[in-house]
Scaffold this motif. Structure first.
Motif, mmCIF file in Angstrom:
data_model
loop_
_atom_site.group_PDB
_atom_site.id
_atom_site.type_symbol
_atom_site.label_atom_id
_atom_site.label_comp_id
_atom_site.label_asym_id
_atom_site.label_seq_id
_atom_site.Cartn_x
_atom_site.Cartn_y
_atom_site.Cartn_z
ATOM 1 N N UNK A 1 -64.400 -30.233 -1.129
ATOM 2 C CA UNK A 1 -64.944 -31.470 -0.570
ATOM 3 C C UNK A 1 -65.867 -32.172 -1.559
ATOM 4 N N UNK A 2 -66.657 -31.393 -2.299
ATOM 5 C CA UNK A 2 -67.610 -31.989 -3.235
ATOM 6 C C UNK A 2 -66.919 -32.757 -4.356
ATOM 7 N N UNK A 3 -65.644 -32.437 -4.625
ATOM 8 C CA UNK A 3 -64.912 -33.138 -5.676
ATOM 9 C C UNK A 3 -64.754 -34.614 -5.344
ATOM 10 N N UNK A 4 -64.732 -34.944 -4.062
ATOM 11 C CA UNK A 4 -64.537 -36.320 -3.629
ATOM 12 C C UNK A 4 -65.846 -37.050 -3.381
ATOM 13 N N UNK A 47 -69.815 -34.749 -7.763
ATOM 14 C CA UNK A 47 -70.884 -33.792 -7.468
ATOM 15 C C UNK A 47 -70.385 -32.362 -7.693
ATOM 16 N N UNK A 48 -69.113 -32.141 -7.441
ATOM 17 C CA UNK A 48 -68.546 -30.813 -7.637
ATOM 18 C C UNK A 48 -68.558 -30.341 -9.076
ATOM 19 N N UNK A 49 -68.740 -31.273 -10.026
ATOM 20 C CA UNK A 49 -68.756 -30.916 -11.450
ATOM 21 C C UNK A 49 -70.176 -30.775 -12.005
ATOM 22 N N UNK A 50 -71.166 -30.890 -11.139
ATOM 23 C CA UNK A 50 -72.564 -30.797 -11.584
ATOM 24 C C UNK A 50 -73.043 -29.347 -11.495
ATOM 25 N N UNK A 51 -73.829 -28.947 -12.474
ATOM 26 C CA UNK A 51 -74.403 -27.595 -12.486
ATOM 27 C C UNK A 51 -75.910 -27.676 -12.679
ATOM 28 N N UNK A 59 -75.515 -22.710 -12.932
ATOM 29 C CA UNK A 59 -75.035 -22.397 -11.595
ATOM 30 C C UNK A 59 -74.496 -23.679 -10.981
ATOM 31 N N UNK A 60 -73.315 -23.604 -10.379
ATOM 32 C CA UNK A 60 -72.728 -24.800 -9.776
ATOM 33 C C UNK A 60 -73.607 -25.312 -8.650
ATOM 34 N N UNK A 61 -73.638 -26.620 -8.505
ATOM 35 C CA UNK A 61 -74.484 -27.208 -7.467
ATOM 36 C C UNK A 61 -73.998 -26.809 -6.080
#
Length: 205
Positions: A1-4, A47-51, A59-61
């Motif tokens: 879901x965070x990818x979108x 957001x899914x690509x933020x760490x 660490x992944x968000x």
């Protein structure tokens, strides 16, 4: 879901991906539900690509947001973000990510992550884990199957095509090499794609 779910540079809050065009994205604000275009020149990050930086690695968000959700039992954060001091923010973050890098992750970064969390849960987005199988992988399998079918069809039709080409060549004469070299492929700009980012990775600018 965070990818979108996207971060659009220069614009507040978070945005949900609605559709893709040749050189833009249509996104919807999680704050007021208004839809706007995000062009290829805009800096758009998933957001899914933020760490988040830690003392050892990143660490992944998604894991950080999950830890916040578990701490708060799915509710809002138990800290007043409008009044919280830097030390308060660091103390809170240390509870969910003890090894976060104090030098590279600023209080402003922590506050931003906590605001994102509240914005996500207010929009009933509570699953912060990665999907086991991404759509791209499904497409890849589908493409491989289609390619196998295409090769089979091409092999079956090869003798007929060769005979037809030989007949056409006798009728039309040789193909112009100059014309073949002069043909150019049409360039179609791609829509902006999310880029990986690390909280605290870049300052200024």
């Amino acid at each position: 879901m965070l990818k979108e779910i996207l971060v659009v540079s220069g614009k507040p809050g978070l945005y949900k991906l609605v559709s893709k065009g040749n050189n833009l994205l249509i996104v919807e604000s999680l704050i007021d539900k208004k839809r706007i275009p995000a062009y290829i020149r805009d800096k758009v990050i998933s957001v899914g690509d933020i760490s988040i930086y830690t003392d050892e690695d990143e660490v992944s968000i998604g894991k950080v947001l999950t830890a916040i959700r578990e701490k708060e039992h799915g509710g809002k954060v138990s800290i007043d973000l409008s009044k919280a001091q830097p030390d308060d923010l660091r103390a809170y973050f240390a509870e969910i990510l003890p090894g976060f890098n104090r030098e590279r992750v600023y209080p402003s970064d922590i506050k931003k992550v906590l605001k994102w969390y509240e914005l996500l849960i207010s929009n009933n987005i509570t699953d912060f884990s990665k999907k086991e199988k991404e759509p791209a992988e499904e497409d890849e399998v589908k493409d491989e199957n289609e390619s196998a079918e295409e090769k089979k069809d091409a092999k079956t039709a090869a003798p007929a095509k060769a005979a037809a080409a030989k007949t056409a060549k006798r009728k039309e004469g040789p193909v112009s090499i100059t014309a073949a070299k002069g043909a150019k492929a049409k360039f179609i700009p791609k829509a902006s794609t999310p880029k990986k980012s690390v909280v605290g990775a870049k300052r200024g600018g």
